[in-house]
Scaffold this motif. Sequence first.
Motif, PDB file in Angstrom:
ATOM      1  N   LEU A 138       0.720  -1.086   0.084  1.00  0.00           N
ATOM      2  CA  LEU A 138       0.101  -0.226   0.042  1.00  0.00           C
ATOM      3  C   LEU A 138       0.763   1.333  -0.077  1.00  0.00           C
ATOM      4  O   LEU A 138       0.417   2.346  -0.583  1.00  0.00           O
ATOM      5  N   ASN A 139       1.980   1.326   0.665  1.00  0.00           N
ATOM      6  CA  ASN A 139       2.864   2.264   0.553  1.00  0.00           C
ATOM      7  C   ASN A 139       3.371   2.841  -0.877  1.00  0.00           C
ATOM      8  O   ASN A 139       3.465   3.902  -1.096  1.00  0.00           O
ATOM      9  N   LEU A 140       3.529   1.836  -1.914  1.00  0.00           N
ATOM     10  CA  LEU A 140       3.257   2.324  -3.176  1.00  0.00           C
ATOM     11  C   LEU A 140       2.450   2.954  -3.917  1.00  0.00           C
ATOM     12  O   LEU A 140       2.600   3.774  -4.930  1.00  0.00           O
ATOM     13  N   ASN A 141       1.333   3.384  -2.974  1.00  0.00           N
ATOM     14  CA  ASN A 141       0.157   4.059  -3.556  1.00  0.00           C
ATOM     15  C   ASN A 141       0.161   5.451  -3.124  1.00  0.00           C
ATOM     16  O   ASN A 141      -0.688   6.250  -3.708  1.00  0.00           O
ATOM     17  N   PHE A 142       1.495   5.879  -2.857  1.00  0.00           N
ATOM     18  CA  PHE A 142       1.579   7.242  -2.289  1.00  0.00           C
ATOM     19  C   PHE A 142       1.485   7.943  -3.440  1.00  0.00           C
ATOM     20  O   PHE A 142       1.937   8.161  -4.452  1.00  0.00           O
ATOM     21  N   GLY A 143       0.275   9.251  -3.389  1.00  0.00           N
ATOM     22  CA  GLY A 143       0.151  10.151  -4.365  1.00  0.00           C
ATOM     23  C   GLY A 143      -0.962   9.716  -5.298  1.00  0.00           C
ATOM     24  O   GLY A 143      -1.478  10.361  -6.119  1.00  0.00           O
ATOM     25  N   HIS A 144      -1.282   8.422  -5.292  1.00  0.00           N
ATOM     26  CA  HIS A 144      -1.915   7.773  -6.333  1.00  0.00           C
ATOM     27  C   HIS A 144      -3.544   7.981  -6.141  1.00  0.00           C
ATOM     28  O   HIS A 144      -4.350   7.975  -6.975  1.00  0.00           O
ATOM     29  N   THR A 145      -3.719   8.068  -5.033  1.00  0.00           N
ATOM     30  CA  THR A 145      -5.314   8.419  -4.474  1.00  0.00           C
ATOM     31  C   THR A 145      -5.794   9.438  -5.245  1.00  0.00           C
ATOM     32  O   THR A 145      -6.896   9.721  -6.032  1.00  0.00           O
ATOM     33  N   PHE A 146      -5.069  10.584  -4.892  1.00  0.00           N
ATOM     34  CA  PHE A 146      -5.514  11.992  -5.395  1.00  0.00           C
ATOM     35  C   PHE A 146      -5.200  12.130  -7.265  1.00  0.00           C
ATOM     36  O   PHE A 146      -5.927  12.588  -7.896  1.00  0.00           O
ATOM     37  N   ALA A 147      -4.111  11.175  -7.414  1.00  0.00           N
ATOM     38  CA  ALA A 147      -3.665  11.132  -9.003  1.00  0.00           C
ATOM     39  C   ALA A 147      -4.908  10.638  -9.672  1.00  0.00           C
ATOM     40  O   ALA A 147      -5.273  11.032 -10.737  1.00  0.00           O
ATOM     41  N   HIS A 148      -5.398   9.535  -9.398  1.00  0.00           N
ATOM     42  CA  HIS A 148      -6.526   9.132  -9.946  1.00  0.00           C
ATOM     43  C   HIS A 148      -7.749   9.860  -9.989  1.00  0.00           C
ATOM     44  O   HIS A 148      -8.231   9.977 -11.134  1.00  0.00           O
ATOM     45  N   ALA A 149      -7.814  10.407  -9.033  1.00  0.00           N
ATOM     46  CA  ALA A 149      -8.970  11.417  -8.969  1.00  0.00           C
ATOM     47  C   ALA A 149      -8.700  12.584 -10.078  1.00  0.00           C
ATOM     48  O   ALA A 149      -9.753  13.011 -10.664  1.00  0.00           O
ATOM     49  N   ILE A 150      -7.634  13.184 -10.035  1.00  0.00           N
ATOM     50  CA  ILE A 150      -7.236  14.330 -11.003  1.00  0.00           C
ATOM     51  C   ILE A 150      -7.322  13.642 -12.314  1.00  0.00           C
ATOM     52  O   ILE A 150      -7.971  14.394 -13.174  1.00  0.00           O
ATOM     53  N   GLU A 151      -7.010  12.288 -12.620  1.00  0.00           N
ATOM     54  CA  GLU A 151      -6.961  11.950 -14.028  1.00  0.00           C
ATOM     55  C   GLU A 151      -8.602  11.880 -14.544  1.00  0.00           C
ATOM     56  O   GLU A 151      -8.864  12.305 -15.554  1.00  0.00           O
ATOM     57  N   MET A 152      -9.433  11.381 -13.453  1.00  0.00           N
ATOM     58  CA  MET A 152     -10.921  11.251 -13.822  1.00  0.00           C
ATOM     59  C   MET A 152     -11.398  12.472 -14.064  1.00  0.00           C
ATOM     60  O   MET A 152     -12.355  12.727 -14.840  1.00  0.00           O
ATOM     61  N   ALA A 153     -11.176  13.731 -13.160  1.00  0.00           N
ATOM     62  CA  ALA A 153     -11.781  14.680 -13.062  1.00  0.00           C
ATOM     63  C   ALA A 153     -11.584  15.760 -14.224  1.00  0.00           C
ATOM     64  O   ALA A 153     -12.271  16.307 -14.775  1.00  0.00           O
ATOM     65  N   LEU A 154     -10.406  15.543 -14.835  1.00  0.00           N
ATOM     66  CA  LEU A 154      -9.777  16.043 -16.042  1.00  0.00           C
ATOM     67  C   LEU A 154     -10.178  15.629 -17.377  1.00  0.00           C
ATOM     68  O   LEU A 154      -9.960  16.322 -18.430  1.00  0.00           O
TER      69      LEU A 154
END
Length: 223
Positions: A152-168
């Motif tokens: 789960l440490n490898l997900n650092f930054g990815h929760t927001f990143a996926h939201a940004i990708e989908m929102a944009l």
Amino acid sequence: KRGFTKKSVIISCGGGVVGDVCALASSLYLRGLIYYHIPTTMTAIVDSCIGGKTGINYKNIINSVGNYYHPRTVFVSKNVINLIPDREFFSGLPEIMKSGLINDLKILTMLNNGMSKCLSRNYKYLSKLISLTLKTKIKFFKDDVYENSSRLNLNFGHTFAHAIEMALKSKTSDIIRHGEAVGIGMLCEIYYVEGKGKNFNFLESLLKKYKLPTNINSFIKKK
């Protein structure tokens, strides 16, 4: 038609999407074909090429259909690295930065002090960075392939990143690259936890140093 058997070989050559789709197909057909991968983007080279995650988006949910299936071998090519377009090359760097932030400060030092070598794509230097980054990933997933604890440490930054990708997705004429979103996502997560402190300022300056985005403003369509 080709008479594939369990001994048939699939070789994927491409970025994260191609790797994911080919690995998923390899895992499903006859419950597993022999699979090799040649990553052709920096993001794939330093991140998605190992770890075994496969997935496709379904009904606008990222990676909602997938499983875990590892390639027999991954081939990282000097020639491929030299052919990667500049934007695709730079957008892979946040995944390297992520590994430095969660595990190995030497990676951050190399990025901070070796910019000219990175920009000139010095293969000896990049090979070391790639190796340290992939070793970090291996450290976190080798005993936790199915992502129950350390991975789960490898997900650092990815929760927001996926939201940004989908929102944009519908708000920009250009597509934000996954690595670019990860860079912004890491800033978001650091800010969420501790505000604009030492870690935030360091990462922001490192992203700017490599001319990577630090917010989403440049991706939003101007009315």
